[in-house]
Write an enzyme that holds these catalytic residues in place. Structure first.
Site, mmCIF file in Angstrom:
data_model
loop_
_atom_site.group_PDB
_atom_site.id
_atom_site.type_symbol
_atom_site.label_atom_id
_atom_site.label_comp_id
_atom_site.label_asym_id
_atom_site.label_seq_id
_atom_site.Cartn_x
_atom_site.Cartn_y
_atom_site.Cartn_z
ATOM 1 N N CYS A 83 -6.194 8.438 -0.716
ATOM 2 C CA CYS A 83 -5.477 9.406 0.117
ATOM 3 C C CYS A 83 -5.792 10.836 -0.340
ATOM 4 O O CYS A 83 -6.948 11.235 -0.317
ATOM 5 C CB CYS A 83 -3.976 9.108 0.148
ATOM 6 S SG CYS A 83 -3.131 9.953 1.515
ATOM 7 N N HIS A 192 -4.290 3.973 2.501
ATOM 8 C CA HIS A 192 -3.655 3.431 1.304
ATOM 9 C C HIS A 192 -3.944 1.929 1.192
ATOM 10 O O HIS A 192 -3.291 1.131 1.865
ATOM 11 C CB HIS A 192 -2.138 3.637 1.368
ATOM 12 C CG HIS A 192 -1.711 5.052 1.196
ATOM 13 N ND1 HIS A 192 -1.507 5.613 -0.036
ATOM 14 C CD2 HIS A 192 -1.446 6.024 2.109
ATOM 15 C CE1 HIS A 192 -1.135 6.879 0.106
ATOM 16 N NE2 HIS A 192 -1.096 7.149 1.404
ATOM 17 N N GLU A 194 -3.106 0.029 -1.160
ATOM 18 C CA GLU A 194 -1.928 -0.615 -1.753
ATOM 19 C C GLU A 194 -0.830 -0.869 -0.728
ATOM 20 O O GLU A 194 0.127 -1.596 -1.002
ATOM 21 C CB GLU A 194 -1.393 0.239 -2.912
ATOM 22 C CG GLU A 194 -0.607 1.474 -2.540
ATOM 23 C CD GLU A 194 -1.449 2.670 -2.142
ATOM 24 O OE1 GLU A 194 -0.863 3.758 -1.961
ATOM 25 O OE2 GLU A 194 -2.691 2.535 -2.007
#
Length: 212
Positions: A83, A192, A194
């Site tokens: 990001c 992202h 994650e």
């Protein structure tokens, strides 16, 4: 085989624990720290980031993160930006008319998206190039984005001492932007991983496999 050692750099910006959990899930041994020595010694370094470009750079400089990234890359040691942690790898960022200097690992400017609805928030596809390591097996998956700024023009034509960069693009509401890049030991994603479910986990696993 021992789990690769990864440092998630704690520079005051980013989803540190989310990144840690996602990396542990795919088999990494993870330390969240700002310690310069530990980050240099790790098999891989993850640089997260959220919020404003200038604030992220300020936090990075406070822990010598910009120097750390440069030193690792000069030694061919892997770095993954996420990001805003991707955005600060470029020369500069322009937000609200204010220009801030980035790490300068890639030429280019981070600027506001030219789309009717900003921020770009939610799941979107990517256009991964042939030969991508990060997207191996997940080229057609969707990933989770939350951002208003990105690099809209890729400026690096060659990889210098590394192979030519592999650039991934994402279309968004009449615009498009760089959503990932792979350039020797330096990789980054605008989205992202994650927060991107199984596809994001596979991308992190693909990156971890390059550390062994």
């Amino acid at each position: 085989m021992n789990a690769p050692k990864v440092v998630v750099l704690d520079h005051g910006s980013g989803n540190l624990r989310s990144a840690e959990r996602a990396l542990v899930r795919v088999g990494a041994q993870v330390d969240v720290t700002a310690d310069y020595g530990a980050a240099m010694d790790a098999d891989g370094l993850v640089v997260p980031g959220v919020g404003a470009f200038a604030a992220c750079m300020s936090g990075l400089r406070a822990v010598r993160g910009h120097q750390l990234i440069g030193r690792r890359l000069s030694g061919g040691r892997p770095v993954l930006g996420i990001c805003v942690g991707m955005q600060v790898l470029f020369d500069r960022g322009v937000e609200h008319g204010v220009e801030a200097e980035g790490c300068g690992e890639w030429p280019g400017t981070v600027e506001r998206l030219k789309a009717p609805i900003v921020p770009h928030m939610g799941w979107n596809v990517v256009e991964a190039p042939t030969g991508s390591v990060l997207f191996a097996g997940i080229e057609d998956e969707r990933f989770y984005f939350v951002h208003s700024y990105a690099v809209r023009h890729w400026e690096l034509s060659g990889g210098g001492p590394f192979r030519d960069p592999l650039v991934t693009w994402t279309p968004y509401d009449g615009d498009r932007f760089v959503s990932a890049a792979e350039n020797g030991p330096l990789s980054a994603t605008q989205f992202h991983p994650e927060k991107s479910g199984d596809a994001g986990a596979q991308l992190l696993a693909n990156w971890l496999a390059t550390l062994r």
